[in-house]
Scaffold this active site. Sequence first.
Site: not given
Length: 601
Positions: A415, A468, A470, A474, A506
């Site tokens: 990241e 990744n 989310y 998030y 992720e």
Amino acid sequence: MLRPQDTATRETKRLDGIWRFTPDAAGVGRSQGWWRAALPDARRMPVPSSFNDILVDPKLHDHVGDVWYQRSFFVPRGWDGQRVVLRFDAATHRARVWVGDALVAEHEGGYTPFEADVTSSVTPGVECRLTVVVNNELTWQSIPPGVVEVLPDGTRRQRQYHDFFNYAGLHRSVWLYATPRARIDDLTVVTDLDEGTGVVRYEVALADAGAVVVHVRLRDAQGTVVASAEGADGALRVPRPELWGPGRGYLYQLAVELFDDSGVIDSYTLPVGIRTVRVEGARFLINGEPFYFRGFGKHEDLNVHGRGHDDAAMVHDFSLLAWIGANSFRTSHYPYAEEVLDHADREGVVVIDETAAVGLNLGVGGGLFLGGPKTTYSEETISAATQLVHRQAIEELIARDKNHPCVVLWSLANEPESHSEHARAYFEPLFEAAREADPSRPVGFVNMMFALPDTCTVTTLADVVMINRYYGWYVEPGDLAAAERGLEAELQAWARTHGKPIIVTEYGADTMSGLNSTDSSLWSEEYQVALLETYHRVFDRTEEVVGEHVWNFADFATRPSFLRVDGNKKGVFTRDRRPKMAAHDLRRRWRDPTSRGPSSA
Ligand code: GCB
């Protein structure tokens, strides 16, 4: 760099155990020359371990600066006349080492080994003092980066840009070993398949060797010699080889011997897995077969031990990986102990091997939005000096792990900020360095959500897309329908724009073990299950997705934060390795013979 080994011509002795230990709160040890005598006010500290959680001492837990380790040792009398080497498998994040009064080694980087020829500093049979100062500070010139803040009362506090506790110390074994002077210094093996015949290309680097002859023999798992050759480099051909592959850790043994007129003067044996790795279009091929990554991003993280290596815990983790049906993991976010890669080779578990370059992104701090006023790439922050250290970290990782068949992909960073021209200029030479050090494996980096298919400037340098994401945590927390739409649209855009295989490295949700709810509320075990199932539906509809690595294998320690309840709780297992509800759900998916990718069971 060759791992120490006992052979007919080599001997090893581990210096693990309880060492004397003094944290240097006032930062005076270097100027006072603490290595010249017994450490002041020493306590007892086990090696390997992180020093942070061993003693009940909040100051030591949060210590920023130097800590000193000391012990005495004997070089066995039988090693007289041999070359004696002192090796540290890891000192996090940097160290200086003295034998007696002599400075023998210095190393930057907390997760790769370093060693020193100490022959002239030791006398076999005579007791010797060994002192190490280990420093845990993260700066703009370290990998990973960070900043040390000095508070008004003079206390030093570490600010960091990643989401795991900054464990430090002597995390792995310390070795003393003996080799002959004329010796095998390094070995490189690259395997291939030529119309069904296994090809093992080898290269032996020699040191202090005069007129010597190199013999190599390749034995199968039963000990039968299947190929042999003479010369420091060449190619062995193995008709109808047993291949190394996911779920099948078949290893040959390459025995290398150095001869002079008197006979064998040095020998070393390297396990070899014959396999190929290739990216073709949007497919990731192992042995020519499409491979689908099922598994986790992990951490080296345990109660009490911190990041200290422990064989029992490691074997147990692999047993849990097999139980759940995982065939792979990523060494997020730093190189793991070599024992882990050895074990993965033997168990047929596929590894994405990552450097410690995490947090090169000041807009975010490991999934937590901690953006500050500074820009990521600048003279003051991530600069050419950082890049040099990063390059060294890549080269040391590849030098250490290049011969492991389990490693199929290098991850140069986790990241980083990758949506600016600065990022491109920073990463281009690093990709070149990785490809030069190892032309045989694909190279990539892990992308974070601020860099999209059309704005990321680094993805075109990579062989695979690793992202990744989310959604549902998030982004759009609690709204899995929105998460499903957002994820699918983004994955399709990656597939369309880049046409490369996509590994989702992720995805996950913080989950308190034992928190259950009928309406799948955030933090409940039910929500973790529902979120993972949402992602899996999307993956199964997206051909270019060739891997799913849940974040994380187990709960792990972080720095304190209002977003963290006693650490990061995205584990599918708790920190003490008990399954949450999602573990059973994943097990059903990953052990289902009709699910995507070859089975590891
Ligand atoms: C990420 C980071 C990882 C964090 C995770 C999280 O994107 O790569 O280090 O732990 O998010 O849980 O926030």
